[in-house]
Design a protein around this motif. Sequence first.
Motif, PDB file in Angstrom:
ATOM      1  N   ASN A  47       0.818  -1.212   0.000  1.00 47.82           N
ATOM      2  CA  ASN A  47       0.000   0.000   0.000  1.00 47.82           C
ATOM      3  C   ASN A  47       0.853   1.265   0.000  1.00 47.82           C
ATOM      4  O   ASN A  47       0.493   2.259   0.632  1.00 47.82           O
ATOM      5  N   ALA A  48       1.982   1.241  -0.715  1.00 45.23           N
ATOM      6  CA  ALA A  48       2.953   2.340  -0.631  1.00 45.23           C
ATOM      7  C   ALA A  48       2.325   3.694  -0.926  1.00 45.23           C
ATOM      8  O   ALA A  48       2.497   4.654  -0.169  1.00 45.23           O
ATOM      9  N   SER A  49       1.573   3.788  -2.007  1.00 39.48           N
ATOM     10  CA  SER A  49       0.998   5.073  -2.403  1.00 39.48           C
ATOM     11  C   SER A  49       0.012   5.589  -1.356  1.00 39.48           C
ATOM     12  O   SER A  49       0.073   6.757  -0.943  1.00 39.48           O
ATOM     13  N   ARG A  50      -0.873   4.712  -0.895  1.00 39.05           N
ATOM     14  CA  ARG A  50      -1.874   5.128   0.095  1.00 39.05           C
ATOM     15  C   ARG A  50      -1.209   5.466   1.427  1.00 39.05           C
ATOM     16  O   ARG A  50      -1.568   6.460   2.070  1.00 39.05           O
ATOM     17  N   PHE A  51      -0.258   4.656   1.843  1.00 36.49           N
ATOM     18  CA  PHE A  51       0.443   4.897   3.103  1.00 36.49           C
ATOM     19  C   PHE A  51       1.101   6.276   3.103  1.00 36.49           C
ATOM     20  O   PHE A  51       0.926   7.072   4.038  1.00 36.49           O
ATOM     21  N   LEU A  52       1.847   6.581   2.049  1.00 33.92           N
ATOM     22  CA  LEU A  52       2.559   7.859   1.999  1.00 33.92           C
ATOM     23  C   LEU A  52       1.591   9.031   1.852  1.00 33.92           C
ATOM     24  O   LEU A  52       1.796  10.092   2.432  1.00 33.92           O
ATOM     25  N   ARG A  53       0.517   8.833   1.101  1.00 28.81           N
ATOM     26  CA  ARG A  53      -0.506   9.886   0.973  1.00 28.81           C
ATOM     27  C   ARG A  53      -1.130  10.191   2.337  1.00 28.81           C
ATOM     28  O   ARG A  53      -1.350  11.357   2.693  1.00 28.81           O
ATOM     29  N   ASN A  54      -1.410   9.148   3.109  1.00 26.45           N
ATOM     30  CA  ASN A  54      -2.046   9.334   4.417  1.00 26.45           C
ATOM     31  C   ASN A  54      -1.074   9.840   5.476  1.00 26.45           C
ATOM     32  O   ASN A  54      -1.489  10.464   6.460  1.00 26.45           O
ATOM     33  N   LEU A  55       0.207   9.586   5.277  1.00 23.90           N
ATOM     34  CA  LEU A  55       1.232   9.977   6.251  1.00 23.90           C
ATOM     35  C   LEU A  55       1.652  11.432   6.083  1.00 23.90           C
ATOM     36  O   LEU A  55       1.803  12.165   7.060  1.00 23.90           O
ATOM     37  N   TYR A  56       1.864  11.836   4.817  1.00 22.50           N
ATOM     38  CA  TYR A  56       2.376  13.182   4.546  1.00 22.50           C
ATOM     39  C   TYR A  56       1.241  14.197   4.575  1.00 22.50           C
ATOM     40  O   TYR A  56       0.744  14.643   3.541  1.00 22.50           O
ATOM     41  N   ARG A  57       0.828  14.550   5.782  1.00 22.55           N
ATOM     42  CA  ARG A  57      -0.257  15.504   5.988  1.00 22.55           C
ATOM     43  C   ARG A  57       0.185  16.580   6.968  1.00 22.55           C
ATOM     44  O   ARG A  57       1.102  16.390   7.761  1.00 22.55           O
ATOM     45  N   LYS A  58      -0.504  17.703   6.926  1.00 20.04           N
ATOM     46  CA  LYS A  58      -0.241  18.786   7.874  1.00 20.04           C
ATOM     47  C   LYS A  58      -1.567  19.304   8.409  1.00 20.04           C
ATOM     48  O   LYS A  58      -2.641  18.973   7.890  1.00 20.04           O
ATOM     49  N   ASN A  59      -1.470  20.124   9.457  1.00 18.25           N
ATOM     50  CA  ASN A  59      -2.662  20.679  10.108  1.00 18.25           C
ATOM     51  C   ASN A  59      -3.664  19.588  10.478  1.00 18.25           C
ATOM     52  O   ASN A  59      -4.855  19.669  10.193  1.00 18.25           O
ATOM     53  N   LEU A  60      -3.138  18.565  11.138  1.00 17.15           N
ATOM     54  CA  LEU A  60      -3.979  17.437  11.539  1.00 17.15           C
ATOM     55  C   LEU A  60      -4.918  17.858  12.667  1.00 17.15           C
ATOM     56  O   LEU A  60      -4.509  18.542  13.603  1.00 17.15           O
ATOM     57  N   PRO A  61      -6.179  17.432  12.604  1.00 20.81           N
ATOM     58  CA  PRO A  61      -7.094  17.737  13.705  1.00 20.81           C
ATOM     59  C   PRO A  61      -6.712  16.946  14.955  1.00 20.81           C
ATOM     60  O   PRO A  61      -6.171  15.844  14.841  1.00 20.81           O
ATOM     61  N   ALA A  62      -6.959  17.526  16.122  1.00 26.10           N
ATOM     62  CA  ALA A  62      -6.674  16.814  17.372  1.00 26.10           C
ATOM     63  C   ALA A  62      -7.566  15.577  17.455  1.00 26.10           C
ATOM     64  O   ALA A  62      -8.773  15.651  17.206  1.00 26.10           O
ATOM     65  N   ALA A  63      -6.970  14.446  17.767  1.00 25.50           N
ATOM     66  CA  ALA A  63      -7.738  13.199  17.853  1.00 25.50           C
ATOM     67  C   ALA A  63      -7.015  12.229  18.759  1.00 25.50           C
ATOM     68  O   ALA A  63      -5.783  12.216  18.829  1.00 25.50           O
ATOM     69  N   ALA A  64      -7.783  11.412  19.471  1.00 21.01           N
ATOM     70  CA  ALA A  64      -7.195  10.365  20.311  1.00 21.01           C
ATOM     71  C   ALA A  64      -6.556   9.316  19.405  1.00 21.01           C
ATOM     72  O   ALA A  64      -7.067   9.044  18.315  1.00 21.01           O
TER      73      ALA A  64
END
Length: 320
Positions: free
Chosen positions: A181-198
């Motif tokens: 799942n390389a493409s999906r993993f990296l797409r989901n990982l490389y994010r900014k301004n993440l909402p606060a979540a448990a």
Amino acid sequence: MKNVINTEFNTAEFPEPTMISVNGITLEVFEAGQQNAGKPIVLCHGFPEHAFSWRHQLPALVEAGYHVIVPNQRGYGNSSSPTEVTDYDIEHLTGDLVALLDHFGYEKATFIGHDWGANVVWGLAQLHPNRVNKIINLALPYQERGEKPWIEFMEEIFGEDFYFVHFNRKPGVADAILDENASRFLRNLYRKNLPAAAPEPGMLMINLARAGKPVGEPLMNDSEQAVFTSAFEISGFTGSINWYRNLDRNWHLLAEVDPIIPHPALMIYGDRDSIPKSERLADFVPNVDVASLDCGHWIQQELPEETNQTILKWLESQKA
């Protein structure tokens, strides 16, 4: 790249790599500012990254008069990925950087590291102090060597699903899922301004590889993201994960090494990063200055201009 709209960085502007034989392996090295020979600065990426993560820093450092050397470290990109897990311990990783200096004819350099790259730079300053001029590290402060090996300690505190522990206790499991799942993993990982979540139950990296929808905002545009994805689709993730599989070995290798790093150092934190700031950093790095930026983990990619200004201002202050 042609006809790209809203591109923050034209991927065609990144230098072409050179394959360099060092320390028994081959490293893919990106280089800029050769006209500034004599003022080397080496940029060390983290996990799961690529030399390309420093794309915004290269031009600024060259303009400031530095010869910028950016390796894809072992296990990454087109650099060698040895099959032996122990070939990724701190002696090998720092040995690659020393051999890189030898290749370019430099006695020492300023090193900038992010995440795992920062960990290697701290280790380099301990194992090869005479090869380091100054240190700038992002995200990961100096890791104190406690009474227990690091993975053993983390397992007691965070449990078996903590990804550092999982990588070690269940070898091959995460590697296969990330590879698939390389493409999906990296797409989901490389994010900014993440909402606060448990935190979700389960293993973070595997969760990211399987998550159908990313959270927060994308860190980069599609052409930038494609550089990372295509690299990992070729290399796979095992080489990079093997860095984690040497943490306890590193703990033993550093047993007799002086824990104090006397070099001038700058530590840059992201205020929204999940990695905690070190309360005892100055105990181990007495000549450290600290800066914090309003961002998450991917500091130099989230706030490139602010990162560049922070780095250049500090480097200038060191000349005084």
